[in-house]
Design a protein around this motif. Structure first.
Motif, PDB file in Angstrom:
ATOM      1  N   PHE A 228       5.797  -1.376   3.595  1.00  0.00           N
ATOM      2  CA  PHE A 228       5.487  -2.363   4.619  1.00  0.00           C
ATOM      3  C   PHE A 228       4.175  -3.048   4.286  1.00  0.00           C
ATOM      4  O   PHE A 228       3.153  -2.781   4.909  1.00  0.00           O
ATOM      5  CB  PHE A 228       5.440  -1.713   5.996  1.00  0.00           C
ATOM      6  CG  PHE A 228       6.658  -0.873   6.248  1.00  0.00           C
ATOM      7  CD1 PHE A 228       7.914  -1.474   6.305  1.00  0.00           C
ATOM      8  CD2 PHE A 228       6.562   0.499   6.367  1.00  0.00           C
ATOM      9  CE1 PHE A 228       9.050  -0.715   6.499  1.00  0.00           C
ATOM     10  CE2 PHE A 228       7.697   1.264   6.562  1.00  0.00           C
ATOM     11  CZ  PHE A 228       8.945   0.657   6.627  1.00  0.00           C
TER      12      PHE A 228
ATOM     13  N   ASP B 259       3.849   2.093   1.371  1.00  0.00           N
ATOM     14  CA  ASP B 259       4.787   2.567   2.389  1.00  0.00           C
ATOM     15  C   ASP B 259       5.893   1.552   2.689  1.00  0.00           C
ATOM     16  O   ASP B 259       6.521   1.616   3.728  1.00  0.00           O
ATOM     17  CB  ASP B 259       4.064   2.979   3.674  1.00  0.00           C
ATOM     18  CG  ASP B 259       3.355   1.815   4.359  1.00  0.00           C
ATOM     19  OD1 ASP B 259       3.415   0.681   3.852  1.00  0.00           O
ATOM     20  OD2 ASP B 259       2.737   2.062   5.417  1.00  0.00           O
TER      21      ASP B 259
ATOM     22  N   HIS C  98      -2.410   2.445   9.781  1.00  0.00           N
ATOM     23  CA  HIS C  98      -2.902   1.612   8.686  1.00  0.00           C
ATOM     24  C   HIS C  98      -3.429   0.288   9.235  1.00  0.00           C
ATOM     25  O   HIS C  98      -2.757  -0.349  10.039  1.00  0.00           O
ATOM     26  CB  HIS C  98      -1.776   1.324   7.682  1.00  0.00           C
ATOM     27  CG  HIS C  98      -1.208   2.554   7.052  1.00  0.00           C
ATOM     28  ND1 HIS C  98      -0.012   2.577   6.387  1.00  0.00           N
ATOM     29  CD2 HIS C  98      -1.704   3.824   6.979  1.00  0.00           C
ATOM     30  CE1 HIS C  98       0.224   3.803   5.933  1.00  0.00           C
ATOM     31  NE2 HIS C  98      -0.785   4.581   6.286  1.00  0.00           N
TER      32      HIS C  98
ATOM     33  N   TYR D 298       2.647   4.982  12.733  1.00  0.00           N
ATOM     34  CA  TYR D 298       3.858   5.806  12.738  1.00  0.00           C
ATOM     35  C   TYR D 298       3.805   6.760  13.921  1.00  0.00           C
ATOM     36  O   TYR D 298       2.736   7.287  14.247  1.00  0.00           O
ATOM     37  CB  TYR D 298       3.951   6.594  11.428  1.00  0.00           C
ATOM     38  CG  TYR D 298       4.107   5.672  10.239  1.00  0.00           C
ATOM     39  CD1 TYR D 298       5.360   5.355   9.757  1.00  0.00           C
ATOM     40  CD2 TYR D 298       2.994   5.089   9.636  1.00  0.00           C
ATOM     41  CE1 TYR D 298       5.522   4.478   8.697  1.00  0.00           C
ATOM     42  CE2 TYR D 298       3.140   4.215   8.579  1.00  0.00           C
ATOM     43  CZ  TYR D 298       4.404   3.911   8.103  1.00  0.00           C
ATOM     44  OH  TYR D 298       4.556   3.037   7.070  1.00  0.00           O
TER      45      TYR D 298
ATOM     46  N   HIS E  35      -0.413  -1.270  11.536  1.00  0.00           N
ATOM     47  CA  HIS E  35       0.797  -0.619  12.021  1.00  0.00           C
ATOM     48  C   HIS E  35       0.582   0.886  12.079  1.00  0.00           C
ATOM     49  O   HIS E  35      -0.408   1.394  11.539  1.00  0.00           O
ATOM     50  CB  HIS E  35       2.040  -1.001  11.196  1.00  0.00           C
ATOM     51  CG  HIS E  35       1.912  -0.798   9.718  1.00  0.00           C
ATOM     52  ND1 HIS E  35       2.339  -1.719   8.800  1.00  0.00           N
ATOM     53  CD2 HIS E  35       1.401   0.213   8.990  1.00  0.00           C
ATOM     54  CE1 HIS E  35       2.108  -1.275   7.575  1.00  0.00           C
ATOM     55  NE2 HIS E  35       1.542  -0.096   7.665  1.00  0.00           N
TER      56      HIS E  35
ATOM     57  N   HIS F 243       0.823  -1.214   0.000  1.00  0.00           N
ATOM     58  CA  HIS F 243       0.000   0.000   0.000  1.00  0.00           C
ATOM     59  C   HIS F 243       0.853   1.259   0.000  1.00  0.00           C
ATOM     60  O   HIS F 243       0.435   2.309   0.479  1.00  0.00           O
ATOM     61  CB  HIS F 243      -0.994  -0.013   1.153  1.00  0.00           C
ATOM     62  CG  HIS F 243      -0.358  -0.224   2.501  1.00  0.00           C
ATOM     63  ND1 HIS F 243      -0.013  -1.470   2.982  1.00  0.00           N
ATOM     64  CD2 HIS F 243       0.022   0.649   3.455  1.00  0.00           C
ATOM     65  CE1 HIS F 243       0.535  -1.337   4.178  1.00  0.00           C
ATOM     66  NE2 HIS F 243       0.569  -0.058   4.488  1.00  0.00           N
TER      67      HIS F 243
HETATM   68 ZN   LIG Z   1       1.212   1.006   6.011  1.00  0.00          ZN
END
Ligand SMILES: [Zn+2]
Ligand SMILES: [Zn+2]
Length: 507
Positions: A196, A194, A220, A209, A207, A192
């Motif tokens: 990850f 990023d 997300h 940030y 996850h 998506h």
């Molecule tokens: Zn993400």
């Protein structure tokens, strides 16, 4: 005003955020240590002619790479300078309170197979000390929704999960529809954008940030999970409360009672935070209720009937002009405005900057608690003051009778606190706000409207609970949300002005 239709704007913002992310990756090595290569598709593993033990080993290797900064040698050899698989496995076993065997025993594999948060367990925070939001009003938005739950349900679960932290800290969260909110919530599948990617059902659930610009603070969720609002599947409220902890700067906890424990577990949804969680959020942002500074608690010389006594006391406006100032409740009382915070009260007479203030009990000796919500019915010249599930009826400066239970308004027993209340004399209705919901009470018939409760965000577009306080003044509603005040046009159903609480004191 839909938050999901303006794709072009979202794309631009997203690209901007990705640039910031790439910068962060290069500078800080990111918030967590994430898996950089996608896991094999679950079906691939079924058809591979490998022994189960090798599957376990590869699963464990990926787990340690993702969550314990393990760097496996691509050729299978180990460099002396790198910590071994076994020592990283011991770190993981210590984190989860298992025996530090350094071998893949069944207990260790069971933890590795438990669905969990995608953020690392060994993030080194020493280099990012002080990484917190620098203000107490934090905006949030929902970009992409999930197909597993109705939009309204997602909105209210997200608002409630943020409220968990708001109740334990001085933070307030304000819904934004701009795609540039501090905390953007999105549901994504697999890759998506990023670096990850999500991994399909189970495994990594979500996850987040840590605080910062761009993607900082964003959360997300893996759209492949069976998101629910109840005890089956993965409860979005519980996972969201955990991820918002990261978005506010918290790391994983080793305490299974902590909401910041990394693996998913069903929890009771009330009192989600452990005492450890509360200590940690308070370490970053301070406690929820800062008492007014002692300098404000000056001697109140004449507490007898001071409401309309006309005797104004000189007050230092220094504290009242703090831009982060928030109130528990605000109401009109006749020509005056009453502002409640903790056990303290400020009274401002219309069009004057003279302010009377003091402990609430100086004005109303029977009331020794903080006031969560308050409203005034001019026809009865009566104010109603709320604390938890009880309320007082106040006429003049006299408290009439004993405190009564809010059930007498028709609230069900699950309503434990009123955030804000406001009476609109034009319609003889009183609105009560509780978290993301509001209730409409008819003062004339003394009955709760049948359609109550309803979603605040649905009927007051742009306004999202929890609301600190509300008043009706000069034909408009004024919503106090954290240290901001929104002027709201009831007929047009839109926000027509915004200012800081301090501007009400001529700051
Ligand atoms: Zn993400
Ligand atoms: Zn986490």
């Amino acid at each position: 005003m839909s938050s999901r239709t303006d794709h072009s704007e979202a794309t631009v913002v997203w690209r901007g955020k990705m640039q910031v992310l790439l910068y962060l990756v290069s500078v800080f090595g990111l918030f967590g240590q994430y898996r950089l290569t996608p896991l094999p598709h679950p079906d691939d593993e079924l058809v591979l002619p490998t022994k189960p033990a090798q599957n376990d080993l590869s699963l464990a290797t990926k787990y340690l790479e993702q969550f314990y900064s393990f760097k496996a040698d691509p050729m299978g050899r180990r460099r002396r300078s790198r910590p071994s698989f076994s020592s990283k496995l011991k770190d993981m076993q210590s984190f989860f309170g298992l025996n530090r065997t350094g071998t893949l025993n069944p207990e260790t594999l069971a933890v590795i197979r438990t669905p969990r948060c995608g953020v690392s367990d060994v993030e080194d925070y020493s280099h990012r000390r002080g990484n917190r939001w620098k203000r107490n009003l934090i905006t949030y938005g929902v970009g992409r929704y999930t197909s597993h739950l109705p939009v309204n349900t997602v909105d209210s679960l997200i608002a409630s999960a943020l409220d968990v932290w708001a109740k334990a800290s001085p933070l307030s969260f304000l819904r934004s529809y701009s795609h540039q909110a501090d905390i953007m919530v999105e549901f994504f599948r697999n890759d998506h954008g990023d670096s990850f990617p999500f991994d399909g059902p189970e495994g990594t659930l979500a996850h987040a940030y840590g605080p910062g610009e761009g993607i900082g603070g964003d959360v997300h969720f893996d759209e492949a999970e069976a998101w629910t609002a109840g005890p089956k599947g993965f409860n979005l409220y519980i996972v969201a409360a955990h991820e918002f902890g990261h978005a506010l700067g918290l790391k994983h906890s080793q305490n299974p009672e902590s909401v910041m424990y990394p693996t998913y577990k069903q929890r009771k949804t009330h009192n989600l935070l452990s005492s450890e969680d509360i200590v940690n959020i308070n370490t970053l942002y301070g406690p929820r209720n800062k008492s007014p500074s002692p300098s404000l608690r000056f001697n109140w010389n004449n507490p007898s009937n001071p409401w309309y006594s006309g005797s104004f006391f000189p007050v230092s406006l220094k504290e009242i002009c703090n831009p982060d100032l928030t109130f528990d409740a605000v109401t009109t009382v006749g020509e005056a405005l009453f502002f409640f915070r903790d056990k303290y009260l400020w009274i401002k007479h219309n069009n004057q900057n003279d302010i009377k203030e003091g402990p609430i009990s100086n004005f109303m000796p029977n009331i020794d608690r903080q006031i969560d919500a308050a409203y005034w019915v001019p026809q009865r010249a009566t104010a109603y003051l709320f604390n938890g599930t009880i309320f007082w009826t106040v006429k003049g400066s006299q408290v009439k009778g004993r405190a009564r239970n809010i059930k007498s308004f028709g609230f069900p027993s699950w309503v434990q606190q009123i955030d804000a209340a406001v009476h609109i004399h034009r319609t003889a209705h009183t609105l009560f706000f509780t978290q993301h919901l509001y209730w409409r009470y008819n003062e004339h018939f003394k009955s709760m409207n049948d359609s109550s409760p309803r979603n605040i965000s649905e009927d007051f577009p742009g306004i999202n609970g929890p609301i600190s306080a509300a008043i009706y003044k000069d034909g408009s509603l004024h919503f106090f949300v954290g240290s901001d005040v929104y002027k709201y046009d009831i007929k047009q159903k839109e926000i027509i002005g915004a200012e800081k609480t301090t501007s009400w004191f001529g700051c």
